[in-house]
Motif scaffolding. Structure first.
Motif, PDB file in Angstrom:
ATOM      1  N   LEU A 161     -17.337 118.970 122.729  1.00 49.43           N
ATOM      2  CA  LEU A 161     -16.971 120.037 123.660  1.00 49.43           C
ATOM      3  C   LEU A 161     -17.273 121.409 123.072  1.00 49.43           C
ATOM      4  N   GLN A 164     -20.995 122.014 123.133  1.00 47.99           N
ATOM      5  CA  GLN A 164     -21.429 122.398 124.482  1.00 47.99           C
ATOM      6  C   GLN A 164     -21.077 123.848 124.771  1.00 47.99           C
ATOM      7  N   GLU A 165     -19.893 124.262 124.377  1.00 49.27           N
ATOM      8  CA  GLU A 165     -19.479 125.641 124.660  1.00 49.27           C
ATOM      9  C   GLU A 165     -20.264 126.653 123.821  1.00 49.27           C
ATOM     10  N   TYR A 425      -3.973 117.913 123.988  1.00 44.95           N
ATOM     11  CA  TYR A 425      -4.916 118.943 124.438  1.00 44.95           C
ATOM     12  C   TYR A 425      -4.672 120.314 123.838  1.00 44.95           C
ATOM     13  N   ARG A 428      -5.642 123.815 125.500  1.00 43.07           N
ATOM     14  CA  ARG A 428      -6.435 123.432 126.664  1.00 43.07           C
ATOM     15  C   ARG A 428      -5.577 122.775 127.747  1.00 43.07           C
ATOM     16  N   VAL A 431      -5.818 124.393 131.036  1.00 38.59           N
ATOM     17  CA  VAL A 431      -6.941 124.055 131.914  1.00 38.59           C
ATOM     18  C   VAL A 431      -6.585 122.816 132.729  1.00 38.59           C
ATOM     19  N   TYR A 457      -9.367 115.796 134.756  1.00 37.42           N
ATOM     20  CA  TYR A 457      -9.758 116.721 133.687  1.00 37.42           C
ATOM     21  C   TYR A 457     -10.770 116.053 132.757  1.00 37.42           C
ATOM     22  N   ARG A 460     -14.172 115.653 134.351  1.00 36.74           N
ATOM     23  CA  ARG A 460     -14.891 116.919 134.554  1.00 36.74           C
ATOM     24  C   ARG A 460     -15.311 117.592 133.259  1.00 36.74           C
ATOM     25  N   HIS A 461     -14.515 117.439 132.221  1.00 39.80           N
ATOM     26  CA  HIS A 461     -14.722 118.244 131.012  1.00 39.80           C
ATOM     27  C   HIS A 461     -15.093 117.449 129.768  1.00 39.80           C
ATOM     28  N   GLU A 462     -14.862 116.128 129.749  1.00 41.86           N
ATOM     29  CA  GLU A 462     -15.050 115.393 128.500  1.00 41.86           C
ATOM     30  C   GLU A 462     -15.901 114.135 128.659  1.00 41.86           C
ATOM     31  N   TRP A 463     -16.808 114.120 129.606  1.00 41.45           N
ATOM     32  CA  TRP A 463     -17.821 113.066 129.730  1.00 41.45           C
ATOM     33  C   TRP A 463     -17.240 111.666 129.962  1.00 41.45           C
TER      34      TRP A 463
END
Length: 501
Positions: A161, A164-165, A425, A428, A431, A457, A460-463
């Motif tokens: 993550l 990616q960011e 998390y 996070r 989020v 979540y 959408r955010h962690e594959w």
């Protein structure tokens, strides 16, 4: 064909994700490909520890232990939500290592790595100290020392993550097929394993961080070769009900000189391991054997008053450690250090990574980028030692204080669920929760602490692309749901995927 990349990283375990993160943070254009899910191989099947490796001192691995001890505190500061201190009780068995040798090892362990945050070793009277209560009465002396716990699969996901960011492209379920050099550039073919669609990627450098598959990748690279070998060693763990009071873990010496960890796990369970067995099968086929289960049960039953039976084993898992083959015959003596093999042919580097362990992944990644620095003179400096992983930017690393703030922001959130979210998390969680104002807005309740909002979540955010990705790797809900609840979630997940398609 894609735009030119600086770096193509092969492998989505802890080393690949760590290297992708470090490289992207230095300003390089990065793609990481993983043929399965993140951490689906070895990196989700560890003993869940960030530790210096006390037993490695016996094999004179002083450099590795020192580096790991230093990294222990670096990682603790970077991700205090998924990494936390744990005290380990070591009952002394006079039949195995002498007490003076154990005490000397613990003294070195306390001082080799510049320990700052964790408490040091103390000697225990197991007849009087509460930590000795579950131990057989014939063991009267023990030691207690510090190491850290980690959620290994989440550590991988957070590195991906963060990569990616920082601009990296992360592709799961994407296999590396082959690569060749052409005019100083790599042309690599990758394949989406879901659709079978192939594409060619251009990159200035390749990093082979495929773990147990490292030699397979070398075989798929035209003209590549390596004199180094990987030694595959199977390590298995069992999960039983927790059978002692307190938050401490235990480390026991077995007759064969191996040590076995008995760690508190997921609240009411114990994680027991590991074995060390040479392995020559396919890494994806690894599974625990009944002999390993009995070996672990025997080790526990040698020390504890409460005897475990085969029926107490509720779950188990096995992983293949891709150790660098240093020629040692005993699997336990094979180095846990990492080694790089850099092929600079045609000014298009291929960096192969052999060995490594969870604790030293950040340093391994940093050293990998230092190896590649001559090919990228404009890349940024070392940076990860002072950086937080996603969710880890908790003030002073105090998760308890963060939990209090979370209770103020979401007063409707049950305390035990808030604690779970904080530990999983970190920051996070905001989020995940978003603008939710009551428990019903978290959606379907699948059981335990598992609600629909968390599944969404992770998708959408962690594959997360399968129910198993969520139940086994992104979380440990699979250990807490009933078979009926797990099946219901799988049906919900499949239906959601069908609608999205």
């Amino acid at each position: 064909m894609t735009d030119m990349l600086d770096l193509l990283v092969i492998g989505g375990g802890i080393n690949g994700a760590g290297i992708a993160r470090d490289a992207a943070g230095r300003g390089l254009s990065v793609m990481m490909v993983e043929k399965d899910d993140l951490a689906q191989g070895t990196s989700s099947r560890s003993g869940k520890l960030v530790h210096g490796g006390l037993r490695y001192l016996e094999y004179y691995e002083f450099r590795l232990v020192r580096e790991a001890l230093i990294e222990r505190e670096v990682l603790l500061a970077s991700a205090p939500h998924i990494i936390w201190p744990m005290r380990f009780v070591l009952p002394h068995s006079p039949q195995d290592r002498p007490a003076w040798l154990v005490r000397l090892g613990l003294f070195l362990y306390d001082h080799l790595g510049g320990r700052k945050r964790l408490p040091g070793t103390r000697t225990l009277d197991l007849r009087r100290d509460p930590e000795g209560q579950p131990i057989e009465s014939r063991y009267t002396r023990g030691f207690e020392y510090s190491d850290c716990w980690v959620d290994d699969a989440r550590l991988v996901a957070l590195n991906a993550l963060d990569a990616q960011e920082h601009g990296a492209t992360i592709l799961t379920r994407t296999a590396f097929v082959s690569a060749r050099r052409e005019k100083g550039i790599w042309l690599a073919e990758i394949m989406d394993v879901r659709s079978g669609v192939r594409q060619t990627v251009r990159a200035r450098a390749l990093v082979n961080a495929a773990g147990p598959w490292v030699k397979d990748v070398i075989g798929d690279v035209a003209g590549a070769h390596s004199t180094r070998n990987v030694r595959l060693v199977k390590g298995s763990h069992i999960i039983t009900p927790k059978f002692w009071d307190g938050a401490n873990a235990y480390l026991v010496q077995n007759h064969d000189k191996r040590v076995i960890f008995i760690n508190p796990y997921e609240g009411d369970r114990a994680l027991i391991g590991t074995t060390d067995i040479p392995y020559d099968g396919k890494p994806e086929d690894v599974a625990i054997g009944e002999d390993e289960i009995q070996y672990l049960l025997d080790a526990v039953n040698r020390y504890f008053k409460q005897k475990l039976r085969r029926s107490d084993v509720r779950h188990s898992f096995s992983g293949v450690r891709p150790l660098y083959d240093d020629g040692k015959g005993n699997p336990s003596a094979v180095t846990r250090d990492y080694v790089f093999d850099l092929d600079e042919t045609g000014n298009a580097p291929l960096l192969n990574v052999f060995g490594g362990k969870i604790t030293t992944f950040r340093k391994l990644a940093e050293h990998a980028l230092q190896k590649l620095a001559p090919f990228f003179p404009l890349m940024g400096r070392d940076w990860t030692a002072e950086a937080h992983l996603p969710g880890g930017d908790i003030r002073d690393g105090d998760v308890t204080l963060f939990l209090e703030r979370l209770a103020e922001e979401y007063p409707w959130l049950p305390r035990d669920l808030a604690r779970y979210y904080a530990r999983t998390y970190g920051t996070r969680v905001r989020v995940l929760l978003g603008e939710t104002r009551d428990l019903s807005q978290l959606g379907v309740h699948f059981g335990g602490h598992f609600h629909e909002a968390e599944a969404l979540y992770l998708m959408r955010h962690e594959w997360a692309e399968t129910a198993e990705d969520i139940l086994v790797r992104r979380t440990k809900h699979g250990l807490h749901l009933t078979a009926h609840e797990a099946d219901a979630f799988a049906r919900w997940f499949d239906l959601r995927q069908q609608r999205a398609a």
